[in-house]
Design a protein around this motif. Sequence first.
Motif, short mmCIF file in Angstrom:
data_model
loop_
_atom_site.label_atom_id
_atom_site.label_comp_id
_atom_site.label_asym_id
_atom_site.label_seq_id
_atom_site.Cartn_x
_atom_site.Cartn_y
_atom_site.Cartn_z
N SER A 39 0.83 -1.20 0.00
CA SER A 39 0.00 0.00 0.00
C SER A 39 0.87 1.26 0.00
O SER A 39 0.57 2.23 -0.69
CB SER A 39 -0.92 0.00 1.22
OG SER A 39 -1.63 1.19 1.29
N LYS A 73 -0.52 3.21 -3.47
CA LYS A 73 -1.45 4.27 -3.16
C LYS A 73 -0.75 5.42 -2.42
O LYS A 73 -1.00 6.59 -2.68
CB LYS A 73 -2.60 3.76 -2.30
CG LYS A 73 -3.61 4.84 -1.97
CD LYS A 73 -4.48 4.41 -0.81
CE LYS A 73 -5.39 5.52 -0.40
NZ LYS A 73 -4.78 6.47 0.47
N GLY A 74 0.14 5.07 -1.49
CA GLY A 74 0.84 6.09 -0.71
C GLY A 74 1.66 7.02 -1.58
O GLY A 74 1.70 8.23 -1.36
N GLN A 75 2.30 6.47 -2.58
CA GLN A 75 3.13 7.27 -3.49
C GLN A 75 2.27 8.28 -4.24
O GLN A 75 2.63 9.45 -4.36
CB GLN A 75 3.85 6.35 -4.45
CG GLN A 75 4.92 7.01 -5.26
CD GLN A 75 5.66 5.99 -6.13
OE1 GLN A 75 5.09 4.98 -6.53
NE2 GLN A 75 6.91 6.26 -6.42
N LEU A 76 1.12 7.84 -4.73
CA LEU A 76 0.21 8.72 -5.46
C LEU A 76 -0.36 9.80 -4.54
O LEU A 76 -0.41 10.98 -4.89
CB LEU A 76 -0.92 7.91 -6.07
CG LEU A 76 -1.97 8.69 -6.86
CD1 LEU A 76 -1.33 9.31 -8.09
CD2 LEU A 76 -3.12 7.80 -7.24
N THR A 77 -0.74 9.41 -3.34
CA THR A 77 -1.30 10.35 -2.37
C THR A 77 -0.29 11.43 -2.01
O THR A 77 -0.63 12.61 -1.95
CB THR A 77 -1.73 9.60 -1.09
OG1 THR A 77 -2.60 8.55 -1.45
CG2 THR A 77 -2.43 10.53 -0.12
N ARG A 78 0.97 11.03 -1.78
CA ARG A 78 2.01 12.02 -1.43
C ARG A 78 2.25 12.98 -2.58
O ARG A 78 2.47 14.18 -2.37
CB ARG A 78 3.30 11.29 -1.04
CG ARG A 78 3.23 10.67 0.32
CD ARG A 78 4.59 10.16 0.77
NE ARG A 78 5.12 9.13 -0.09
CZ ARG A 78 4.87 7.83 0.04
NH1 ARG A 78 4.09 7.42 1.01
NH2 ARG A 78 5.39 6.96 -0.78
N ARG A 79 2.22 12.48 -3.80
CA ARG A 79 2.43 13.35 -4.96
C ARG A 79 1.33 14.40 -5.07
O ARG A 79 1.60 15.58 -5.33
CB ARG A 79 2.48 12.51 -6.24
CG ARG A 79 2.97 13.31 -7.43
CD ARG A 79 3.09 12.46 -8.67
NE ARG A 79 4.02 11.36 -8.47
CZ ARG A 79 4.03 10.25 -9.20
NH1 ARG A 79 3.16 10.09 -10.16
NH2 ARG A 79 4.91 9.31 -8.96
N ILE A 80 0.09 14.01 -4.83
CA ILE A 80 -1.04 14.94 -4.87
C ILE A 80 -0.91 15.97 -3.75
O ILE A 80 -1.10 17.17 -3.97
CB ILE A 80 -2.38 14.18 -4.76
CG1 ILE A 80 -2.61 13.38 -6.04
CG2 ILE A 80 -3.54 15.13 -4.52
CD1 ILE A 80 -3.74 12.38 -5.95
N LYS A 81 -0.57 15.52 -2.54
CA LYS A 81 -0.44 16.43 -1.41
C LYS A 81 0.67 17.45 -1.64
O LYS A 81 0.55 18.61 -1.25
CB LYS A 81 -0.17 15.66 -0.12
CG LYS A 81 -1.39 14.99 0.43
CD LYS A 81 -1.09 14.34 1.76
CE LYS A 81 -2.33 13.75 2.36
NZ LYS A 81 -2.09 13.18 3.68
N TYR A 137 4.20 20.48 2.41
CA TYR A 137 4.05 19.06 2.72
C TYR A 137 5.36 18.32 2.51
O TYR A 137 5.98 18.41 1.45
CB TYR A 137 2.95 18.42 1.86
CG TYR A 137 2.79 16.95 2.13
CD1 TYR A 137 2.06 16.52 3.22
CD2 TYR A 137 3.37 15.99 1.32
CE1 TYR A 137 1.91 15.18 3.50
CE2 TYR A 137 3.24 14.65 1.58
CZ TYR A 137 2.50 14.25 2.68
OH TYR A 137 2.37 12.92 2.96
#
Length: 65
Positions: A15, A19-27, A34
Amino acid sequence: MKMGMRKPSLKKSISARTKGQLTRRIKRTLNPYYGKRGTGWLHPKKKLYNKAYQKTTFSFWDLFK
């Protein structure tokens, strides 16, 4: 507070890499602060807990380094 080796979780590591990689990129695109150094002091209680946790525990993979 936990001490010693953290229990490895295959599900959580997958995960974090997907998903974590994508979420961090968006943030990062939405919030310029961030993931920058020194922003942990915004939540001092959490920062102190995380610092102590990182010093008292180690990962399974740290055994091979």
